[in-house]
Design a protein around this motif. Structure first.
Motif, PDB file in Angstrom:
ATOM      1  N   ILE A 304       0.851  -1.195   0.000  1.00  0.00           N
ATOM      2  CA  ILE A 304       0.000   0.000   0.000  1.00  0.00           C
ATOM      3  C   ILE A 304       0.886   1.245   0.000  1.00  0.00           C
ATOM      4  N   ASN A 305       0.714   2.110  -0.997  1.00  0.00           N
ATOM      5  CA  ASN A 305       1.510   3.342  -1.031  1.00  0.00           C
ATOM      6  C   ASN A 305       0.670   4.612  -0.957  1.00  0.00           C
ATOM      7  N   SER A 306      -0.660   4.459  -0.794  1.00  0.00           N
ATOM      8  CA  SER A 306      -1.506   5.631  -0.598  1.00  0.00           C
ATOM      9  C   SER A 306      -2.806   5.199   0.066  1.00  0.00           C
ATOM     10  N   VAL A 307      -3.260   5.992   1.055  1.00  0.00           N
ATOM     11  CA  VAL A 307      -4.515   5.726   1.760  1.00  0.00           C
ATOM     12  C   VAL A 307      -5.309   7.026   1.805  1.00  0.00           C
ATOM     13  N   GLN A 308      -6.562   6.992   1.272  1.00  0.00           N
ATOM     14  CA  GLN A 308      -7.414   8.185   1.284  1.00  0.00           C
ATOM     15  C   GLN A 308      -8.769   7.831   1.895  1.00  0.00           C
ATOM     16  N   PHE A 309      -9.036   8.406   3.052  1.00  0.00           N
ATOM     17  CA  PHE A 309     -10.312   8.185   3.729  1.00  0.00           C
ATOM     18  C   PHE A 309     -11.391   9.012   3.032  1.00  0.00           C
ATOM     19  N   GLN A 310     -12.512   8.358   2.639  1.00  0.00           N
ATOM     20  CA  GLN A 310     -13.568   9.032   1.889  1.00  0.00           C
ATOM     21  C   GLN A 310     -14.928   8.913   2.578  1.00  0.00           C
ATOM     22  N   GLU A 313     -16.076   4.891   2.516  1.00  0.00           N
ATOM     23  CA  GLU A 313     -15.106   3.947   1.963  1.00  0.00           C
ATOM     24  C   GLU A 313     -13.705   4.529   2.027  1.00  0.00           C
ATOM     25  N   ILE A 314     -12.723   3.675   1.805  1.00  0.00           N
ATOM     26  CA  ILE A 314     -11.319   4.096   1.788  1.00  0.00           C
ATOM     27  C   ILE A 314     -10.727   3.753   0.428  1.00  0.00           C
ATOM     28  N   HIS A 315     -10.007   4.701  -0.154  1.00  0.00           N
ATOM     29  CA  HIS A 315      -9.366   4.501  -1.451  1.00  0.00           C
ATOM     30  C   HIS A 315      -7.878   4.243  -1.236  1.00  0.00           C
ATOM     31  N   TYR A 316      -7.419   3.129  -1.780  1.00  0.00           N
ATOM     32  CA  TYR A 316      -6.007   2.760  -1.675  1.00  0.00           C
ATOM     33  C   TYR A 316      -5.374   2.722  -3.060  1.00  0.00           C
ATOM     34  N   THR A 317      -4.084   3.034  -3.121  1.00  0.00           N
ATOM     35  CA  THR A 317      -3.293   2.650  -4.287  1.00  0.00           C
ATOM     36  C   THR A 317      -2.287   1.610  -3.802  1.00  0.00           C
ATOM     37  N   VAL A 318      -2.180   0.549  -4.585  1.00  0.00           N
ATOM     38  CA  VAL A 318      -1.370  -0.595  -4.182  1.00  0.00           C
ATOM     39  C   VAL A 318      -0.333  -0.872  -5.265  1.00  0.00           C
ATOM     40  N   GLN A 319       0.926  -0.966  -4.850  1.00  0.00           N
ATOM     41  CA  GLN A 319       2.012  -1.272  -5.775  1.00  0.00           C
ATOM     42  C   GLN A 319       2.108  -2.781  -5.962  1.00  0.00           C
ATOM     43  N   ILE A 320       1.843  -3.242  -7.206  1.00  0.00           N
ATOM     44  CA  ILE A 320       1.937  -4.660  -7.551  1.00  0.00           C
ATOM     45  C   ILE A 320       3.052  -4.797  -8.578  1.00  0.00           C
ATOM     46  N   SER A 321       4.200  -5.344  -8.142  1.00  0.00           N
ATOM     47  CA  SER A 321       5.368  -5.411  -9.033  1.00  0.00           C
ATOM     48  C   SER A 321       5.682  -3.993  -9.506  1.00  0.00           C
ATOM     49  N   ASN A 322       5.671  -3.750 -10.822  1.00  0.00           N
ATOM     50  CA  ASN A 322       5.971  -2.401 -11.330  1.00  0.00           C
ATOM     51  C   ASN A 322       4.709  -1.636 -11.719  1.00  0.00           C
ATOM     52  N   GLN A 323       3.557  -2.107 -11.248  1.00  0.00           N
ATOM     53  CA  GLN A 323       2.289  -1.458 -11.582  1.00  0.00           C
ATOM     54  C   GLN A 323       1.615  -0.922 -10.316  1.00  0.00           C
ATOM     55  N   VAL A 327      -7.712   0.456  -5.345  1.00  0.00           N
ATOM     56  CA  VAL A 327      -8.629  -0.447  -4.638  1.00  0.00           C
ATOM     57  C   VAL A 327      -9.498   0.378  -3.701  1.00  0.00           C
ATOM     58  N   HIS A 328     -10.813   0.131  -3.724  1.00  0.00           N
ATOM     59  CA  HIS A 328     -11.745   0.783  -2.807  1.00  0.00           C
ATOM     60  C   HIS A 328     -12.331  -0.265  -1.867  1.00  0.00           C
ATOM     61  N   THR A 329     -12.272   0.006  -0.575  1.00  0.00           N
ATOM     62  CA  THR A 329     -12.896  -0.886   0.408  1.00  0.00           C
ATOM     63  C   THR A 329     -13.808  -0.069   1.310  1.00  0.00           C
ATOM     64  N   ASP A 330     -14.744  -0.754   2.004  1.00  0.00           N
ATOM     65  CA  ASP A 330     -15.547  -0.009   2.976  1.00  0.00           C
ATOM     66  C   ASP A 330     -14.717   0.201   4.240  1.00  0.00           C
ATOM     67  N   VAL A 331     -15.210   1.057   5.117  1.00  0.00           N
ATOM     68  CA  VAL A 331     -14.409   1.475   6.268  1.00  0.00           C
ATOM     69  C   VAL A 331     -14.213   0.368   7.295  1.00  0.00           C
ATOM     70  N   SER A 332     -14.960  -0.726   7.162  1.00  0.00           N
ATOM     71  CA  SER A 332     -14.791  -1.827   8.116  1.00  0.00           C
ATOM     72  C   SER A 332     -13.487  -2.574   7.889  1.00  0.00           C
ATOM     73  N   GLN A 333     -12.896  -2.366   6.721  1.00  0.00           N
ATOM     74  CA  GLN A 333     -11.640  -3.041   6.392  1.00  0.00           C
ATOM     75  C   GLN A 333     -10.571  -1.977   6.178  1.00  0.00           C
ATOM     76  N   GLN A 334      -9.660  -1.849   7.128  1.00  0.00           N
ATOM     77  CA  GLN A 334      -8.677  -0.780   7.067  1.00  0.00           C
ATOM     78  C   GLN A 334      -7.258  -1.333   7.092  1.00  0.00           C
ATOM     79  N   PHE A 335      -6.434  -0.746   6.218  1.00  0.00           N
ATOM     80  CA  PHE A 335      -5.023  -1.123   6.139  1.00  0.00           C
ATOM     81  C   PHE A 335      -4.176   0.139   6.240  1.00  0.00           C
ATOM     82  N   SER A 336      -2.885  -0.051   6.525  1.00  0.00           N
ATOM     83  CA  SER A 336      -2.003   1.080   6.781  1.00  0.00           C
ATOM     84  C   SER A 336      -1.052   1.322   5.622  1.00  0.00           C
TER      85      SER A 336
END
Length: 361
Positions: A304-310, A313-323, A327-336
């Motif tokens: 996870i390289n970005s977390v935006q509380f909305q 829901e929470i908006h994440y950007t996730v680094q997968i290899s070189n991409q 990802v959007h999740t509801d607030v019940s599932q939170q990552f750092s």
């Protein structure tokens, strides 16, 4: 009022703003022209209004050809109403006078409306909920009220075609949401055909019967909001509407193998053939599920390289290899920020059963 646009092109000093556009608009339909700045959507609207002449092709409104290479009917000879991005209110006229003006000068106003002009003004004021503001000048109105006056002026003469050029872009977020509902109500009341230009996918998805997605002077896809969002036919539409992650890999029958994980198989959840031919699986941000572990070994590892509380829901950007995927999740599932996670494709239960049945056959 029906519209037929056939092989329509427009060129400005060697620049091709529109490239052989074909579009059919049904009577009383609400069409949204959606695309980024510079894609040609406003040029198309100006051609429909008569402010520009085609370089090629033709425009037929109702049963009349209003624009082609030989001739272009001016705006005043078309039964249209226009709503501009800037409101375009006259500072010396009050609200009631703005509504009266087209009733006096629009050439397609019916005799019945002309005879009962006062009744029509009262009716339109009620439609836009500004009866108490009839004597107000534009500088005494809020942004939302100004936009209602612009709408009222456009619908007052009962045009068969209503053209709107990003009418909500100058309003704040809360007012835009409110005005979406009001425009939908006006559409139901007036029964006019509406062509609505916007760069905001939320507006187009919320209001339109069909959406025309444009890119670089061409139409990428035409469909209902559900079709455009759920079944994009090109990478551009997938990214622009819904901000899909374009996962590369290989399609084999009804299963997809991501290039980043050769041991992973995703079932077909309705991906269109055009995307399969490109060996792409479009995954919208809400279609991913994240976990801190990989117990079933089906997840793609990421950071996870970005977390935006909305809010909801929470908006994440996730680094997968070189991409980088969204990802959007509801607030019940939170990552750092910086946490190692695993991404899984969410597949509805009925879709899983469908693929199992297909496999058994």
């Amino acid at each position: 009022m029906t519209i037929a646009i056939n092989q329509l092109s427009k060129e400005f000093d060697g620049f091709q703003a529109l490239k052989k556009i074909d579009l059919q608009v049904r009577d009383e339909e609400f069409i949204a022209i959606l695309g980024p700045s510079g894609c040609g959507k406003t040029t198309l609207l100006r051609l429909l209004a008569g402010f520009l002449s085609p370089s090629e092709g033709e425009i037929v409104i109702g049963n009349a050809t209003v624009g082609n290479l030989q001739q272009t009917l001016p705006p005043e000879r078309r039964n249209i109403g226009m709503v501009f991005q800037s409101f375009a209110l006259w500072p010396h006229l009050n609200v009631e006078e703005h509504i009266r003006f087209p009733l006096m000068h629009h050439r397609f106003v019916s005799d019945a409306i002309k005879r009962k002009q006062h009744d029509r003004i009262k009716e339109v004021l009620q439609m836009i909920d500004l009866e108490a503001f009839a004597d107000r000048m534009p500088n005494e109105l809020s942004g939302g009220q100004k936009q209602r006056v612009a709408l009222a002026r456009a619908i007052a003469p009962q045009p068969e075609l209503l053209l709107m050029d990003e009418p909500l872009s100058n309003l704040d977020a809360e007012l835009r949401m409110e005005m979406r509902s009001e425009i939908q109500t006006l559409h139901q009341l007036t029964k006019a055909t509406i062509v609505y230009v916007t760069h905001d996918q939320g507006e187009a998805l919320a209001m339109a019967d069909r959406i025309v997605v444009m890119n670089q002077g061409e139409i990428e896809q035409i469909g209902t909001p559900s079709q455009i969002y759920s079944k994009p036919i090109s990478p551009f539409v997938a990214r622009f509407v819904g901000k899909a992650n374009l996962v590369e890999g290989d399609w084999n029958d009804n299963y997809f193998t991501p290039s980043l994980s050769p041991t992973t198989q995703w079932p077909d959840t309705g991906v269109v053939s055009e995307m399969k031919q490109r060996n792409i699986y479009p995954v919208r941000p809400e279609q991913f599920r994240m976990s801190a572990d990989n117990q079933d070994e089906s997840g793609l590892p990421g950071l996870i390289n970005s977390v935006q509380f909305q809010g909801k829901e929470i908006h994440y950007t996730v680094q997968i290899s070189n991409q980088t995927w969204t990802v959007h999740t509801d607030v019940s599932q939170q990552f750092s920020l910086g946490e190692q996670v695993y991404l899984h494709l969410f597949v509805p239960h009925n879709m899983e059963q469908k693929n199992l049945n297909h496999q058994a056959i």
